[in-house]
Design a protein around this motif. Structure first.
Motif, PDB file in Angstrom:
ATOM      1  N   MET A  29       0.860  -1.197   0.000  1.00  0.00           N
ATOM      2  CA  MET A  29       0.000   0.000   0.000  1.00  0.00           C
ATOM      3  C   MET A  29       0.887   1.235   0.000  1.00  0.00           C
ATOM      4  O   MET A  29       1.950   1.247   0.593  1.00  0.00           O
ATOM      5  CB  MET A  29      -0.895   0.075   1.244  1.00  0.00           C
ATOM      6  N   SER A  30       0.440   2.265  -0.667  1.00  0.00           N
ATOM      7  CA  SER A  30       1.227   3.495  -0.712  1.00  0.00           C
ATOM      8  C   SER A  30       1.278   4.134   0.656  1.00  0.00           C
ATOM      9  O   SER A  30       0.344   4.028   1.443  1.00  0.00           O
ATOM     10  CB  SER A  30       0.578   4.496  -1.661  1.00  0.00           C
ATOM     11  N   THR A  31       2.350   4.779   0.909  1.00  0.00           N
ATOM     12  CA  THR A  31       2.439   5.590   2.116  1.00  0.00           C
ATOM     13  C   THR A  31       2.663   7.028   1.678  1.00  0.00           C
ATOM     14  O   THR A  31       3.015   7.283   0.538  1.00  0.00           O
ATOM     15  CB  THR A  31       3.623   5.169   2.994  1.00  0.00           C
ATOM     16  N   ILE A  32       2.486   7.886   2.611  1.00  0.00           N
ATOM     17  CA  ILE A  32       2.687   9.296   2.283  1.00  0.00           C
ATOM     18  C   ILE A  32       4.119   9.516   1.807  1.00  0.00           C
ATOM     19  O   ILE A  32       4.378  10.239   0.864  1.00  0.00           O
ATOM     20  CB  ILE A  32       2.367  10.164   3.510  1.00  0.00           C
ATOM     21  N   MET A  33       5.061   8.860   2.457  1.00  0.00           N
ATOM     22  CA  MET A  33       6.460   9.065   2.090  1.00  0.00           C
ATOM     23  C   MET A  33       6.712   8.619   0.657  1.00  0.00           C
ATOM     24  O   MET A  33       7.416   9.265  -0.093  1.00  0.00           O
ATOM     25  CB  MET A  33       7.367   8.268   3.037  1.00  0.00           C
ATOM     26  N   GLU A  34       6.128   7.491   0.268  1.00  0.00           N
ATOM     27  CA  GLU A  34       6.382   6.977  -1.068  1.00  0.00           C
ATOM     28  C   GLU A  34       5.816   7.913  -2.117  1.00  0.00           C
ATOM     29  O   GLU A  34       6.437   8.175  -3.137  1.00  0.00           O
ATOM     30  CB  GLU A  34       5.761   5.582  -1.218  1.00  0.00           C
ATOM     31  N   ILE A  35       4.634   8.450  -1.869  1.00  0.00           N
ATOM     32  CA  ILE A  35       4.039   9.347  -2.859  1.00  0.00           C
ATOM     33  C   ILE A  35       4.838  10.634  -2.942  1.00  0.00           C
ATOM     34  O   ILE A  35       4.952  11.252  -3.977  1.00  0.00           O
ATOM     35  CB  ILE A  35       2.581   9.684  -2.477  1.00  0.00           C
ATOM     36  N   ASP A  36       5.423  11.030  -1.823  1.00  0.00           N
ATOM     37  CA  ASP A  36       6.018  12.344  -1.761  1.00  0.00           C
ATOM     38  C   ASP A  36       7.488  12.362  -2.157  1.00  0.00           C
ATOM     39  O   ASP A  36       8.112  13.408  -2.147  1.00  0.00           O
ATOM     40  CB  ASP A  36       5.854  12.915  -0.344  1.00  0.00           C
ATOM     41  N   HIS A  37       8.060  11.181  -2.504  1.00  0.00           N
ATOM     42  CA  HIS A  37       9.487  11.212  -2.790  1.00  0.00           C
ATOM     43  C   HIS A  37       9.720  11.909  -4.128  1.00  0.00           C
ATOM     44  O   HIS A  37       8.848  11.940  -4.995  1.00  0.00           O
ATOM     45  CB  HIS A  37      10.070   9.799  -2.755  1.00  0.00           C
ATOM     46  N   PRO A  38      10.897  12.471  -4.326  1.00  0.00           N
ATOM     47  CA  PRO A  38      11.109  13.287  -5.525  1.00  0.00           C
ATOM     48  C   PRO A  38      10.980  12.473  -6.807  1.00  0.00           C
ATOM     49  O   PRO A  38      11.491  11.364  -6.897  1.00  0.00           O
ATOM     50  CB  PRO A  38      12.552  13.789  -5.363  1.00  0.00           C
ATOM     51  N   TYR A  39      10.299  13.024  -7.740  1.00  0.00           N
ATOM     52  CA  TYR A  39      10.150  12.394  -9.031  1.00  0.00           C
ATOM     53  C   TYR A  39      11.023  13.111 -10.057  1.00  0.00           C
ATOM     54  O   TYR A  39      11.482  14.213  -9.826  1.00  0.00           O
ATOM     55  CB  TYR A  39       8.685  12.453  -9.474  1.00  0.00           C
ATOM     56  N   PRO A  40      11.248  12.453 -11.221  1.00  0.00           N
ATOM     57  CA  PRO A  40      12.039  13.131 -12.248  1.00  0.00           C
ATOM     58  C   PRO A  40      11.429  14.479 -12.607  1.00  0.00           C
ATOM     59  O   PRO A  40      10.215  14.656 -12.551  1.00  0.00           O
ATOM     60  CB  PRO A  40      11.952  12.186 -13.450  1.00  0.00           C
ATOM     61  N   SER A  41      12.275  15.399 -12.989  1.00  0.00           N
ATOM     62  CA  SER A  41      11.774  16.696 -13.438  1.00  0.00           C
ATOM     63  C   SER A  41      10.957  16.513 -14.694  1.00  0.00           C
ATOM     64  O   SER A  41      11.281  15.687 -15.546  1.00  0.00           O
ATOM     65  CB  SER A  41      12.945  17.618 -13.762  1.00  0.00           C
ATOM     66  N   THR A  42       9.907  17.280 -14.792  1.00  0.00           N
ATOM     67  CA  THR A  42       9.136  17.293 -16.023  1.00  0.00           C
ATOM     68  C   THR A  42       9.028  18.736 -16.490  1.00  0.00           C
ATOM     69  O   THR A  42       9.302  19.675 -15.737  1.00  0.00           O
ATOM     70  CB  THR A  42       7.714  16.738 -15.804  1.00  0.00           C
ATOM     71  N   THR A  43       8.631  18.871 -17.719  1.00  0.00           N
ATOM     72  CA  THR A  43       8.387  20.198 -18.253  1.00  0.00           C
ATOM     73  C   THR A  43       7.390  20.927 -17.356  1.00  0.00           C
ATOM     74  O   THR A  43       6.421  20.325 -16.877  1.00  0.00           O
ATOM     75  CB  THR A  43       7.840  20.087 -19.690  1.00  0.00           C
ATOM     76  N   ASP A  44       7.659  22.183 -17.114  1.00  0.00           N
ATOM     77  CA  ASP A  44       6.776  22.997 -16.289  1.00  0.00           C
ATOM     78  C   ASP A  44       5.336  22.890 -16.784  1.00  0.00           C
ATOM     79  O   ASP A  44       5.062  22.897 -17.983  1.00  0.00           O
ATOM     80  CB  ASP A  44       7.266  24.446 -16.361  1.00  0.00           C
ATOM     81  N   GLY A  45       4.405  22.780 -15.828  1.00  0.00           N
ATOM     82  CA  GLY A  45       3.008  22.558 -16.177  1.00  0.00           C
ATOM     83  C   GLY A  45       2.407  23.654 -17.036  1.00  0.00           C
ATOM     84  O   GLY A  45       1.589  23.387 -17.923  1.00  0.00           O
ATOM     85  N   GLU A  46       2.811  24.888 -16.791  1.00  0.00           N
ATOM     86  CA  GLU A  46       2.271  25.978 -17.620  1.00  0.00           C
ATOM     87  C   GLU A  46       2.761  25.836 -19.059  1.00  0.00           C
ATOM     88  O   GLU A  46       2.002  26.006 -20.011  1.00  0.00           O
ATOM     89  CB  GLU A  46       2.696  27.341 -17.056  1.00  0.00           C
ATOM     90  N   ILE A  47       4.033  25.504 -19.209  1.00  0.00           N
ATOM     91  CA  ILE A  47       4.589  25.301 -20.558  1.00  0.00           C
ATOM     92  C   ILE A  47       3.863  24.154 -21.239  1.00  0.00           C
ATOM     93  O   ILE A  47       3.497  24.230 -22.420  1.00  0.00           O
ATOM     94  CB  ILE A  47       6.107  25.021 -20.485  1.00  0.00           C
ATOM     95  N   ALA A  48       3.656  23.066 -20.494  1.00  0.00           N
ATOM     96  CA  ALA A  48       2.994  21.897 -21.088  1.00  0.00           C
ATOM     97  C   ALA A  48       1.578  22.249 -21.545  1.00  0.00           C
ATOM     98  O   ALA A  48       1.139  21.817 -22.621  1.00  0.00           O
ATOM     99  CB  ALA A  48       2.954  20.749 -20.080  1.00  0.00           C
ATOM    100  N   ALA A  49       0.868  23.037 -20.750  1.00  0.00           N
ATOM    101  CA  ALA A  49      -0.498  23.412 -21.125  1.00  0.00           C
ATOM    102  C   ALA A  49      -0.492  24.302 -22.367  1.00  0.00           C
ATOM    103  O   ALA A  49      -1.292  24.117 -23.294  1.00  0.00           O
ATOM    104  CB  ALA A  49      -1.186  24.122 -19.956  1.00  0.00           C
ATOM    105  N   ILE A  50       0.413  25.258 -22.389  1.00  0.00           N
ATOM    106  CA  ILE A  50       0.499  26.143 -23.563  1.00  0.00           C
ATOM    107  C   ILE A  50       0.843  25.328 -24.808  1.00  0.00           C
ATOM    108  O   ILE A  50       0.262  25.517 -25.882  1.00  0.00           O
ATOM    109  CB  ILE A  50       1.559  27.240 -23.315  1.00  0.00           C
ATOM    110  N   ASN A  51       1.787  24.423 -24.665  1.00  0.00           N
ATOM    111  CA  ASN A  51       2.191  23.631 -25.824  1.00  0.00           C
ATOM    112  C   ASN A  51       1.107  22.654 -26.258  1.00  0.00           C
ATOM    113  O   ASN A  51       0.986  22.341 -27.453  1.00  0.00           O
ATOM    114  CB  ASN A  51       3.498  22.892 -25.536  1.00  0.00           C
ATOM    115  N   LEU A  52       0.320  22.172 -25.326  1.00  0.00           N
ATOM    116  CA  LEU A  52      -0.793  21.306 -25.709  1.00  0.00           C
ATOM    117  C   LEU A  52      -1.794  22.088 -26.553  1.00  0.00           C
ATOM    118  O   LEU A  52      -2.253  21.614 -27.603  1.00  0.00           O
ATOM    119  CB  LEU A  52      -1.466  20.727 -24.465  1.00  0.00           C
TER     120      LEU A  52
END
Lengths: 363, 499
Positions: free
Chosen positions: A1-24
């Motif tokens: 089962m997921s724990t808060i720690m597992e969900i909150d660990h750092p994930y790979p960087s992704t394109t900024d959400g605003e940029i992604a929305a504009i580009n979509l």
């Protein structure tokens, strides 16, 4: 089962959400321009469908559904091959016109369309309608095992959740997160949203704290993710955090999704702003009716929930819930109809359920 | 729309998708070289770069390691890299979105950029200049590749995001130690994936144009596996030795197919194999000691395979007809030039930096008006209603909602359907505005209907502005103009025309 720690660990960087929305949006307009050039260009129509579906799902632009209907019609006029049938099937599926979608897929098959592509469509429709879920699960497992990609793991997770195998669904969603090695934030936002739904609404004992964390992560990836904002706002309201809920919803007001105004109405009324709250509620009601007029089957469930709640029209709610069950008799839709009927003091017996399942959807 | 079980099949980040790579002598200064990469196919006008991608152009010195049927080009180990990286979005004083970035040169110097700044930025020394921004797509493809039928440019009116770097050839490339180079472009995440043991994931890369879509995935080869993804995973300049036989065989099969497209065999098996070997080493060749022209693309490879010294700098210019040059070589070994359905891209390149044409974003305006002898309020009482039921081309209108944001779903007599949303109305000024939601192939589409007093009568004016994303826009313009003229013309019958 997921724990808060597992969900909150750092994930790979992704394109900024605003940029992604504009580009979509940019890619969507570019796809339309190519379609306008020549509707028969290879993958032109399909590219429009892809981008419009993403826009509707992740940016809350429900006008995309109208544009999709328009595209399907234009493409059918320009192209009489199986491609047009496949596009119409996809558009019909997107708006939950599953019977129409099946018909288009059958025609596509008879015209030489790719059986693999047709089977994928049918799999999604069966899953959406709760048909033969064990076979759906087996197929999803096979597809996910072959590709290992996020885009195939998430529907597997959803199938597991539909079968109430929540721990396994959670594990598959986390596997999906770990499998991703590209830079778009949209897929990761999607998985986080699915986890939020799982822990906030689907498990027998919801964990609102964990669900909120997942939704926050989804919004961090994609600030324009309207559905995630709405779901998180609901949790904030339930946790007596109306101000936080309001801060989530106000930036989403430009979306045509009436649920934003509905939830905002609840928040405003809870804080004593009755006049403004009623205004938002009226706007929400208008918005839902507008959507139901154009896309009844796609919004019957959400509208049913609205009318069962702040929309305060239990007869309308039950009618919509019954239509929803008739269209896609899944465990969730039946549970929703039960809950609405119970709330409306119409105790559901076998007869009521039978009526619900037999209820005919208006043409 | 409730829970959507199925999601997008593949959600890539479009600014990571490379479309083209160019290498040419600067039109402004023959002592300088220009390298450019383009990304984001069919980009709309608002397209911006990802903030977590390294957009890299990598150059290696190359030597001719074999000629004729043993033709081979050997890249050196040392690499010169030009890397563009961009930031998250900012806002200027007018709240317009801006994006900044840097271009890191091979020697570590950095050039700061503002995306879409036409002038670009130079180093203080003046030896390098860089640009990044939206440009008209310089590529044109005027064939249906599967059948070799001519077609209009399939990328007409498209835009792409371009990165251009121009530099002092001598200072950066030191051509006295060898003037022949190979160049590739690639997109890499700025941060490698977090999975333990997972190698850096390259998102996309390119050497010569059309390696994947024309050579490796020849659309006329039926029943073969699609190996484009496998190819895209390869390391540029260092294709996996284990997989080279697989790729080589595919290239041979593909070239055999191309050779026979015109029904004539122009390639001996040995020469075809040599051709495949050369294209297996996928990098764009250019020689800075020789002229690079619109016709010189692939000349280095072709001459070397033919066993003679190459005469030009090869490379690839903005206006070079790279597709027709390639197809002519593959189909008939340059026996007779194959000209596709177009002789140029939407716009030609320019002779001034950044050499790629401005994007295709001209706003179009269509206006019509009619003078009427009726009072403004009388006319407004008819055409000021959002329901458009006064229009002769409208078969049926359904209104959804009320007030601002109201939608009208118009079914036209010719079977078309248009959906529009009311955005502004001022009954005192007798004007309303609306935007298009669906039904007409245009973007940023806004209409205004207005009644203005004139003498004892009035003028009814209808104005539509839209973004011409397609060429020819005559299709959209004609449709809109018909709508306006027919509608306003009908008012003359309803109200007496002004004397």
């Amino acid at each position: 089962m997921s724990t808060i720690m597992e969900i909150d660990h750092p994930y790979p960087s992704t394109t900024d959400g605003e940029i992604a929305a504009i580009n979509l949006q940019s890619a969507r307009r570019g796809a339309w321009a190519r379609f306008a050039q020549d509707a028969r260009l290879s993958r032109a129509a399909e590219a429009v469908v892809e981008k419009e579906v993403l826009t509707a799902q992740f940016l809350g632009d429900l006008d995309a559904l109208d544009r999709l209907e328009s595209l399907a019609k234009q493409f059918a006029e320009a192209d009489d091959s199986f491609r047009a049938e496949l596009v119409q099937a996809e558009v019909a599926s997107t708006t939950h016109r599953f019977d129409d979608a099946r018909r288009h897929l059958a025609r596509a098959a008879s015209m030489g369309g790719s059986q693999e592509e047709i089977d994928r469509h049918l799999l999604s429709i069966n899953q959406a309608c709760g048909v033969d879920l064990d076979a759906v699960l087996a197929a999803r497992r096979k597809i996910a095992a072959a590709s290992g990609s996020l885009e195939d793991l998430v529907p597997l997770g959803a199938a597991l959740a539909d079968l109430e195998r929540f721990a396994e669904a959670d594990s598959v969603y986390r596997q999906a997160l770990g499998s991703y090695d590209d830079v778009s934030p949209i897929p990761l936002a999607w998985v986080c949203f699915q986890l939020g739904m799982l822990w906030g609404e689907l498990v027998p004992l919801p964990d609102p704290v964990l669900a909120a964390l997942c939704y926050r992560r989804a919004i961090a990836y994609l600030p324009g993710y309207v559905k995630a904002r709405v779901h998180l706002a609901e949790i904030c309201v339930s946790q007596d955090q109306p101000r936080e809920a309001q801060e989530l919803l106000v930036p989403a007001l430009s979306s045509p999704d009436p649920e934003v105004r509905w939830r905002l109405a609840d928040v405003l009324i809870a804080q004593g702003s009755f006049e403004e709250g009623e205004r938002q509620l009226d706007a929400a009601r208008l918005g839902f009716e507008g959507l139901l007029e154009r896309h009844l089957l796609a919004f019957a469930d959400h509208a049913a929930e609205f009318y069962a709640g702040s929309g305060n029209d239990h007869r309308r709610a039950l009618q919509l819930a019954r239509w929803n069950v008739a269209n896609r008799p899944t465990r969730r839709t039946i549970k929703q109809a039960h809950a609405i009927a119970a709330n409306a003091n119409e105790a559901p017996g076998a007869g009521d359920l039978g009526e619900a399942c037999d209820a005919e959807v208006p043409a | 729309m409730s829970d959507h079980v199925d999601g997008p099949r593949s959600i890539g980040d479009p600014p990571a998708d490379i479309t083209d790579l160019f290498a040419f002598t600067s039109p402004m200064d023959p002592a300088r070289t220009v390298l450019a990469m383009c990304v984001f196919p069919s980009a709309g006008e608002s397209a911006v770069f990802s903030n977590v991608i390294d957009y890299a152009i990598a150059v290696r010195r190359v030597s001719v390691a074999g000629v004729g049927n043993a033709a081979k080009f050997q890249p050196a180990e040392q690499e010169l890299r030009f890397t563009f990286r961009f930031e998250v979005l900012d806002r200027d004083a007018a709240s317009k979105v801006i994006q900044r970035g840097t271009c890191t040169l091979p020697d570590g110097r950095k050039i700061s950029l503002t995306v879409n700044d036409e002038k670009g930025t130079s180093t203080p020394e003046g030896d390098c200049q860089a640009f990044a921004g939206l440009r008209s797509d310089p590529f044109y493809l005027a064939w249906i590749a599967a059948t070799l039928e001519k077609a209009p440019n399939l990328l007409q009116h498209d835009n792409v995001l371009c990165m251009v770097v121009e530099f002092d050839t001598h200072r950066v490339l030191d051509p006295e130690n060898g003037s022949l180079f190979g160049v590739i472009a690639e997109t890499l995440p700025t941060e490698p994936p977090s999975r333990i043991g997972h190698p850096v994931a390259r998102i996309d890369w390119i050497g010569r144009p059309e390696q994947t879509n024309v050579r490796l995935n020849n659309p006329a080869l039926f029943g073969v596996a699609d190996i484009r993804d496998l190819w895209n995973q390869q390391t540029p300049f260092e294709i996996s030795k284990d997989l080279q036989p697989l790729f080589l065989q595919r290239l041979k099969d593909s070239f055999t197919n191309w050779d026979m497209r015109d029904g004539k065999s122009d390639w001996t098996p040995e020469a075809l194999a040599a051709n495949a070997n050369v294209f297996l080493d996928d990098f764009l060749l250019f020689d800075v000691a020789k002229p690079i022209t619109d016709e010189s693309h692939l000349e280095i490879e072709k001459s070397t395979i033919d066993g003679r010294p190459y005469q030009t700098g090869g490379g690839r210019t903005v206006d070079g007809n790279s597709i027709d040059i390639l197809l002519t070589w593959l189909v008939n070994r340059d026996r007779a030039f194959l000209l596709g359905g177009a002789t140029g891209a939407t716009k030609p390149g320019t002779k001034v930096f950044p050499y790629f044409a401005t994007p295709n974003t001209e706003t179009q305006t269509v206006t019509d008006s009619v003078e009427l002898g009726a009072a403004p309020d009388d006319v407004w009482s008819v055409i000021g209603q959002f329901n458009l039921d006064w229009h002769p081309l409208v078969a049926r209108v359904r209104l959804i909602g009320d007030g601002l944001g109201q939608l009208r779903r118009i079914e036209t007599r010719d079977g078309g359907e248009v959906v529009e949303r009311l955005t502004e109305v001022d009954n005192a000024k007798r004007v309303y505005r609306y935007v298009l939601i669906a039904g007409i192939a245009a973007s940023h589409y806004e209409g205004t209907i207005e009644v203005l007093p004139k003498g004892s009568g009035c003028v009814a004016e209808w104005r539509v502005q839209y973004l011409a994303n397609n060429q020819p826009d005559i299709v959209v313009r004609t449709r809109v103009l018909t709508l306006l003229k027919t509608g306003l013309g009908s008012l003359k019958r309803r109200f007496a025309a002004a004397a």
